[in-house]
Structures are given as structure tokens and as C-alpha cells.
Design a protein around this motif. Structure first.
Motif, short mmCIF file in Angstrom:
data_model
loop_
_atom_site.label_atom_id
_atom_site.label_comp_id
_atom_site.label_asym_id
_atom_site.label_seq_id
_atom_site.Cartn_x
_atom_site.Cartn_y
_atom_site.Cartn_z
N TYR A 1 -24.07 81.72 77.52
CA TYR A 1 -24.38 82.32 78.81
C TYR A 1 -24.66 83.81 78.68
CZ TYR A 1 -19.58 84.13 78.87
OH TYR A 1 -18.42 84.78 78.57
N ASP A 2 -25.38 84.34 79.65
CA ASP A 2 -25.69 85.76 79.73
C ASP A 2 -24.75 86.38 80.76
OD1 ASP A 2 -26.76 88.29 80.01
OD2 ASP A 2 -28.82 87.61 80.31
N GLU A 3 -24.01 87.38 80.36
CA GLU A 3 -23.03 88.01 81.25
C GLU A 3 -23.68 88.58 82.51
OE1 GLU A 3 -19.47 90.01 79.06
OE2 GLU A 3 -21.29 90.35 77.88
N ASN B 1 -15.02 86.54 84.55
CA ASN B 1 -13.93 85.99 83.75
C ASN B 1 -14.43 84.77 82.97
OD1 ASN B 1 -11.60 84.82 82.79
ND2 ASN B 1 -10.48 85.05 84.70
N GLU B 2 -14.10 84.70 81.67
CA GLU B 2 -14.55 83.57 80.85
C GLU B 2 -14.01 82.24 81.34
OE1 GLU B 2 -14.68 83.51 76.58
OE2 GLU B 2 -15.00 85.66 76.54
N VAL C 1 -18.30 76.88 75.62
CA VAL C 1 -18.98 77.93 76.38
C VAL C 1 -18.71 79.25 75.67
CG1 VAL C 1 -19.17 79.10 78.60
CG2 VAL C 1 -18.67 76.66 78.53
N THR C 2 -19.78 79.96 75.35
CA THR C 2 -19.65 81.22 74.62
C THR C 2 -20.75 82.19 75.03
OG1 THR C 2 -19.53 82.20 72.41
CG2 THR C 2 -21.02 80.36 72.68
N LYS C 3 -20.52 83.46 74.77
CA LYS C 3 -21.57 84.46 75.01
C LYS C 3 -22.20 84.89 73.69
CE LYS C 3 -18.14 88.12 75.39
NZ LYS C 3 -17.57 89.10 76.28
N GLU C 4 -21.68 84.37 72.58
CA GLU C 4 -22.21 84.67 71.25
C GLU C 4 -23.54 83.92 71.05
OE1 GLU C 4 -20.99 83.45 66.79
OE2 GLU C 4 -19.37 84.17 68.07
N PRO C 5 -24.61 84.62 70.67
CA PRO C 5 -25.91 83.95 70.53
C PRO C 5 -25.91 82.93 69.39
CG PRO C 5 -26.04 86.23 69.80
CD PRO C 5 -24.66 86.03 70.36
N LEU C 6 -26.79 81.95 69.53
CA LEU C 6 -26.94 80.94 68.49
C LEU C 6 -27.66 81.53 67.29
CD1 LEU C 6 -28.14 78.00 70.77
CD2 LEU C 6 -25.86 78.31 69.82
N MET D 1 -25.84 86.05 89.70
CA MET D 1 -26.01 84.77 90.42
C MET D 1 -24.71 84.19 90.96
SD MET D 1 -28.93 82.78 88.24
CE MET D 1 -28.93 81.41 89.36
N TYR D 2 -23.64 84.25 90.16
CA TYR D 2 -22.41 83.55 90.54
C TYR D 2 -21.24 84.47 90.82
CZ TYR D 2 -25.04 79.61 88.68
OH TYR D 2 -26.01 78.67 88.45
N LYS D 3 -21.42 85.77 90.60
CA LYS D 3 -20.36 86.77 90.81
C LYS D 3 -19.13 86.47 89.95
CE LYS D 3 -22.81 88.46 94.27
NZ LYS D 3 -24.19 88.33 93.88
#
Length: 86
Positions: A20-22, A33-34, A63-68, A28-30
């Protein structure tokens, strides 16, 4: 990224890794928190699972914010990602 994880009984479990993009989550979702982001993604996966046959259900979600890991042509290096996950 959707992948199959082999199980000890010989079966394969359908799993997904979501990056996901922070900034998008904030706008979009406000959500920041992970744990909240994980809950949102899990809810969306459950909605998708309702529309699919049981043998195609997504059983595990990462679910992670670390890119593939990607090649220079922006393709996912699936074997390297799977080695990292498994």
C-alpha cells in the motif's frame, strides 16, 4: 501479488501480498495505523472471497508498505519475493 503457498498435506493455499501507499491511505481512507490498514484490506479480501468458489479463496494476506522486488523493466521478481515470504 497473488501466489500459491504449498502446504504439508500437498495442497496449495492461495495467498496475497498487498503493498500500500501511505499517502493514498491517508487521502482516501483517512488511515495511518498499520493495524487499521490491515483490517481494511482483510475486509476487501473477504468481500472478494464471497464472490468466488471455496477452492479459490484467498487464505492468507500480507500487508506491507515495503515495495516488491522488481526488474529494470518493472516486472515483479516472483522467485525472489517468494523466497523472502516463504
Amino acid at each position: 501479488m497473488v501466489y500459491g503457498r504449498p502446504e504439508p498435506d500437498g495442497d496449495t493455499k492461495v495467498c496475497v501480498k498487498v503493498v500500500y501507499d501511505e499517502e493514498v491511505m491517508k487521502e482516501m481512507y483517512k488511515l495511518t495505523n498499520e493495524a487499521e490498514i490491515y483490517e481494511l484490506v482483510s475486509k476487501k479480501v473477504k468481500e472478494i472471497n464471497k464472490k468466488m468458489p471455496a477452492y479459490k479463496y484467498i487464505r492468507d494476506v500480507i500487508v506491507t508498505k515495503e515495495p516488491l522486488i522488481k526488474t529494470t523493466t518493472a516486472k515483479i521478481k516472483r522467485h525472489e519475493e517468494l523466497a523472502k515470504i516463504l
